[in-house]
Write a protein that holds these residues in place. Structure first.
Motif, PDB file in Angstrom:
ATOM      1  N   ALA A 208       0.852  -1.182   0.000  1.00  0.00           N
ATOM      2  CA  ALA A 208       0.000   0.000   0.000  1.00  0.00           C
ATOM      3  C   ALA A 208       0.888   1.232   0.000  1.00  0.00           C
ATOM      4  CB  ALA A 208      -0.911  -0.001   1.225  1.00  0.00           C
ATOM      5  N   VAL A 209       0.529   2.217  -0.803  1.00  0.00           N
ATOM      6  CA  VAL A 209       1.376   3.389  -1.023  1.00  0.00           C
ATOM      7  C   VAL A 209       0.622   4.673  -0.685  1.00  0.00           C
ATOM      8  CG1 VAL A 209       2.641   4.712  -2.774  1.00  0.00           C
ATOM      9  CG2 VAL A 209       2.679   2.221  -2.827  1.00  0.00           C
ATOM     10  N   LEU A 210       1.329   5.615  -0.074  1.00  0.00           N
ATOM     11  CA  LEU A 210       0.825   6.968   0.121  1.00  0.00           C
ATOM     12  C   LEU A 210       1.531   7.875  -0.876  1.00  0.00           C
ATOM     13  CD1 LEU A 210      -0.678   9.216   1.728  1.00  0.00           C
ATOM     14  CD2 LEU A 210       1.320   9.320   3.223  1.00  0.00           C
ATOM     15  N   LEU A 211       0.778   8.670  -1.609  1.00  0.00           N
ATOM     16  CA  LEU A 211       1.336   9.602  -2.586  1.00  0.00           C
ATOM     17  C   LEU A 211       1.399  10.992  -1.970  1.00  0.00           C
ATOM     18  CD1 LEU A 211      -0.709   8.491  -5.739  1.00  0.00           C
ATOM     19  CD2 LEU A 211       1.559   7.715  -5.021  1.00  0.00           C
ATOM     20  N   ALA A 212       2.583  11.561  -1.871  1.00  0.00           N
ATOM     21  CA  ALA A 212       2.765  12.901  -1.308  1.00  0.00           C
ATOM     22  C   ALA A 212       3.348  13.817  -2.375  1.00  0.00           C
ATOM     23  CB  ALA A 212       3.679  12.848  -0.088  1.00  0.00           C
ATOM     24  N   ASP A 213       2.504  14.665  -2.943  1.00  0.00           N
ATOM     25  CA  ASP A 213       2.926  15.579  -4.005  1.00  0.00           C
ATOM     26  C   ASP A 213       1.935  16.728  -4.055  1.00  0.00           C
ATOM     27  OD1 ASP A 213       3.304  16.727  -6.791  1.00  0.00           O
ATOM     28  OD2 ASP A 213       4.821  15.154  -6.824  1.00  0.00           O
ATOM     29  N   ASP A 214       2.439  17.946  -4.243  1.00  0.00           N
ATOM     30  CA  ASP A 214       1.531  19.093  -4.253  1.00  0.00           C
ATOM     31  C   ASP A 214       0.812  19.278  -5.580  1.00  0.00           C
ATOM     32  OD1 ASP A 214       3.390  21.815  -5.445  1.00  0.00           O
ATOM     33  OD2 ASP A 214       4.268  19.841  -5.129  1.00  0.00           O
ATOM     34  N   GLU A 215       1.172  18.510  -6.611  1.00  0.00           N
ATOM     35  CA  GLU A 215       0.533  18.625  -7.915  1.00  0.00           C
ATOM     36  C   GLU A 215      -0.541  17.549  -8.068  1.00  0.00           C
ATOM     37  OE1 GLU A 215       0.840  20.844 -10.221  1.00  0.00           O
ATOM     38  OE2 GLU A 215       2.535  21.967  -9.394  1.00  0.00           O
ATOM     39  N   PRO A 216      -1.813  17.930  -8.158  1.00  0.00           N
ATOM     40  CA  PRO A 216      -2.884  16.939  -8.302  1.00  0.00           C
ATOM     41  C   PRO A 216      -2.718  16.040  -9.534  1.00  0.00           C
ATOM     42  CG  PRO A 216      -3.803  19.082  -7.750  1.00  0.00           C
ATOM     43  CD  PRO A 216      -2.348  19.297  -8.039  1.00  0.00           C
ATOM     44  N   LEU A 217      -2.226  16.619 -10.633  1.00  0.00           N
ATOM     45  CA  LEU A 217      -2.057  15.825 -11.845  1.00  0.00           C
ATOM     46  C   LEU A 217      -0.966  14.768 -11.671  1.00  0.00           C
ATOM     47  CD1 LEU A 217      -2.399  18.467 -14.709  1.00  0.00           C
ATOM     48  CD2 LEU A 217      -4.029  16.688 -14.057  1.00  0.00           C
ATOM     49  N   VAL A 218       0.086  15.109 -10.931  1.00  0.00           N
ATOM     50  CA  VAL A 218       1.148  14.136 -10.666  1.00  0.00           C
ATOM     51  C   VAL A 218       0.608  12.998  -9.815  1.00  0.00           C
ATOM     52  CG1 VAL A 218       3.372  13.761  -9.540  1.00  0.00           C
ATOM     53  CG2 VAL A 218       3.004  15.819 -10.908  1.00  0.00           C
ATOM     54  N   ARG A 219      -0.147  13.337  -8.783  1.00  0.00           N
ATOM     55  CA  ARG A 219      -0.728  12.289  -7.932  1.00  0.00           C
ATOM     56  C   ARG A 219      -1.667  11.399  -8.727  1.00  0.00           C
ATOM     57  NH1 ARG A 219      -1.810  16.660  -4.555  1.00  0.00           N
ATOM     58  NH2 ARG A 219      -4.070  16.260  -4.637  1.00  0.00           N
ATOM     59  N   ALA A 220      -2.465  12.015  -9.594  1.00  0.00           N
ATOM     60  CA  ALA A 220      -3.407  11.230 -10.403  1.00  0.00           C
ATOM     61  C   ALA A 220      -2.658  10.288 -11.344  1.00  0.00           C
ATOM     62  CB  ALA A 220      -4.323  12.164 -11.199  1.00  0.00           C
ATOM     63  N   GLY A 221      -1.564  10.792 -11.923  1.00  0.00           N
ATOM     64  CA  GLY A 221      -0.780   9.951 -12.826  1.00  0.00           C
ATOM     65  C   GLY A 221      -0.122   8.793 -12.107  1.00  0.00           C
TER      66      GLY A 221
ATOM     67  N   ILE B   7      -0.706  -2.264  -7.520  1.00  0.00           N
ATOM     68  CA  ILE B   7      -0.284  -1.710  -6.230  1.00  0.00           C
ATOM     69  C   ILE B   7      -1.388  -0.799  -5.700  1.00  0.00           C
ATOM     70  CG2 ILE B   7       1.371  -0.180  -5.092  1.00  0.00           C
ATOM     71  CD1 ILE B   7       3.478  -1.230  -7.082  1.00  0.00           C
ATOM     72  N   THR B   8      -1.733  -0.951  -4.444  1.00  0.00           N
ATOM     73  CA  THR B   8      -2.811  -0.186  -3.822  1.00  0.00           C
ATOM     74  C   THR B   8      -2.337   1.202  -3.402  1.00  0.00           C
ATOM     75  OG1 THR B   8      -3.793  -2.215  -2.957  1.00  0.00           O
ATOM     76  CG2 THR B   8      -4.466  -0.149  -1.910  1.00  0.00           C
ATOM     77  N   VAL B   9      -3.117   2.216  -3.722  1.00  0.00           N
ATOM     78  CA  VAL B   9      -2.857   3.570  -3.239  1.00  0.00           C
ATOM     79  C   VAL B   9      -3.754   3.792  -2.029  1.00  0.00           C
ATOM     80  CG1 VAL B   9      -2.940   6.032  -3.749  1.00  0.00           C
ATOM     81  CG2 VAL B   9      -2.178   4.421  -5.508  1.00  0.00           C
ATOM     82  N   ALA B  10      -3.138   3.893  -0.850  1.00  0.00           N
ATOM     83  CA  ALA B  10      -3.890   3.966   0.401  1.00  0.00           C
ATOM     84  C   ALA B  10      -4.332   5.387   0.740  1.00  0.00           C
ATOM     85  CB  ALA B  10      -3.047   3.411   1.544  1.00  0.00           C
ATOM     86  N   GLY B  11      -3.636   6.385   0.183  1.00  0.00           N
ATOM     87  CA  GLY B  11      -3.991   7.759   0.501  1.00  0.00           C
ATOM     88  C   GLY B  11      -3.120   8.741  -0.254  1.00  0.00           C
ATOM     89  N   GLU B  12      -3.440  10.032  -0.096  1.00  0.00           N
ATOM     90  CA  GLU B  12      -2.694  11.092  -0.756  1.00  0.00           C
ATOM     91  C   GLU B  12      -2.465  12.246   0.210  1.00  0.00           C
ATOM     92  OE1 GLU B  12      -4.436  12.393  -4.404  1.00  0.00           O
ATOM     93  OE2 GLU B  12      -4.767  10.354  -5.175  1.00  0.00           O
ATOM     94  N   ALA B  13      -1.386  12.984  -0.019  1.00  0.00           N
ATOM     95  CA  ALA B  13      -1.092  14.194   0.750  1.00  0.00           C
ATOM     96  C   ALA B  13      -0.612  15.258  -0.229  1.00  0.00           C
ATOM     97  CB  ALA B  13      -0.031  13.923   1.807  1.00  0.00           C
ATOM     98  N   ALA B  14      -1.131  16.475  -0.082  1.00  0.00           N
ATOM     99  CA  ALA B  14      -0.782  17.560  -0.998  1.00  0.00           C
ATOM    100  C   ALA B  14       0.296  18.470  -0.440  1.00  0.00           C
ATOM    101  CB  ALA B  14      -2.029  18.379  -1.329  1.00  0.00           C
ATOM    102  N   ASP B  15       0.722  18.219   0.795  1.00  0.00           N
ATOM    103  CA  ASP B  15       1.745  19.038   1.442  1.00  0.00           C
ATOM    104  C   ASP B  15       2.473  18.171   2.454  1.00  0.00           C
ATOM    105  OD1 ASP B  15       2.467  20.900   3.961  1.00  0.00           O
ATOM    106  OD2 ASP B  15       2.643  22.057   2.120  1.00  0.00           O
ATOM    107  N   GLY B  16       3.738  18.506   2.701  1.00  0.00           N
ATOM    108  CA  GLY B  16       4.504  17.716   3.651  1.00  0.00           C
ATOM    109  C   GLY B  16       3.882  17.662   5.034  1.00  0.00           C
ATOM    110  N   ALA B  17       3.172  18.723   5.438  1.00  0.00           N
ATOM    111  CA  ALA B  17       2.548  18.748   6.755  1.00  0.00           C
ATOM    112  C   ALA B  17       1.433  17.717   6.881  1.00  0.00           C
ATOM    113  CB  ALA B  17       1.997  20.143   7.045  1.00  0.00           C
ATOM    114  N   GLU B  18       0.883  17.288   5.747  1.00  0.00           N
ATOM    115  CA  GLU B  18      -0.209  16.312   5.758  1.00  0.00           C
ATOM    116  C   GLU B  18       0.294  14.872   5.816  1.00  0.00           C
ATOM    117  OE1 GLU B  18      -2.589  16.939   2.312  1.00  0.00           O
ATOM    118  OE2 GLU B  18      -2.893  19.081   2.699  1.00  0.00           O
ATOM    119  N   VAL B  19       1.592  14.683   5.599  1.00  0.00           N
ATOM    120  CA  VAL B  19       2.102  13.321   5.425  1.00  0.00           C
ATOM    121  C   VAL B  19       1.974  12.485   6.694  1.00  0.00           C
ATOM    122  CG1 VAL B  19       4.124  11.917   4.893  1.00  0.00           C
ATOM    123  CG2 VAL B  19       3.631  13.948   3.522  1.00  0.00           C
TER     124      VAL B  19
END
Length: 219
Positions: A4-17, A27-39
């Motif tokens: 399971a993977v967490l995607l941490a990137d401030d660009e929504p298009l990058v996370r979507a890709g 591979i399972t995407v368990a969650g996303e974070a748009a800022d380091g403070a959210e990680v």
């Protein structure tokens, strides 16, 4: 194993890709974070095996987010930092902070999936040439030089072989010693350098001057 993977990137298009790419590879995407403070809060919530961490984010960057995750959790996920350039100072600092390795954003989908599965399975992700490029031009003798001086001659030899990308089994064969002895040396090296993984140990070794870019191990 399906990590399971967490995607941490401030660009929504990058996370979507990345989400589409990883899910296509099973591979399972368990969650996303748009800022380091959210990680860290998101890691606590979703309990991923691996965090794909963009190093350059507004607010809290990937370096600080890496430090926070590794310091706060007893059993933290592995962290793979993602960058556009393989000579990024941010990547160097993230590896020193304890990230397990790094990936370029232009990497092929198979390479990204392989990297995620490798570190999720507890193995090291070490690209010797990439790390050499990353540290090239940096003067040796950094803050880790004193710790490196505590290494024995054999431990230094093992560390230089790690820097070439050799596995423990390969090191045992090269030095004609047992695998258990190599594991003991590697554990001692990590303890003395304050390293949590092979990538961090190798970056510290370059910074301390134990290994030098452009030179073969053992020279």
């Amino acid at each position: 194993m399906t990590p399971a993977v967490l995607l941490a990137d401030d660009e929504p298009l990058v996370r979507a890709g990345l989400r589409a790419l990883l899910e296509q590879q099973g591979i399972t995407v368990a969650g996303e974070a748009a800022d380091g403070a959210e990680v860290l809060p998101e890691v606590r919530r979703s309990r991923p095996d691996v965090v794909l961490m963009d190093v350059r984010m507004p607010g809290t960057d990937g370096i600080e987010a890496t430090r926070q995750v590794l310091a706060a959790l007893e059993d933290p996920p592995k962290i793979l930092v993602v960058t556009t350039f393989d000579n990024d100072d941010y990547v160097h600092e993230a590896l020193l902070a304890g990230a397990s390795g790094f990936l370029l954003k232009r990497a092929r989908k198979e390479e990204i999936a392989h990297a995620v599965r490798t570190v999720a399975g507890g193995e090291s992700l070490l690209f010797p040439e990439a790390i050499r490029r990353l540290v090239s031009g940096r003067p040796p003798g950094g803050t880790h030089a004193r710790a490196a001086k505590t290494l024995t001659r054999r431990e230094t030899e093992v560390l230089r072989l790690i820097a070439t990308g050799l596995s423990n089994q390969d090191i045992a064969a090269a030095l004609v010693i047992s695998l258990e002895t190599v594991k003991t040396h590697v554990g001692n090296i990590f303890g003395k350098l304050g390293a949590g993984n092979r990538s961090q140990a190798v970056v510290i070794a370059y910074e301390a001057g134990v290994v030098r870019p452009g030179h073969l191990a053992g020279e």
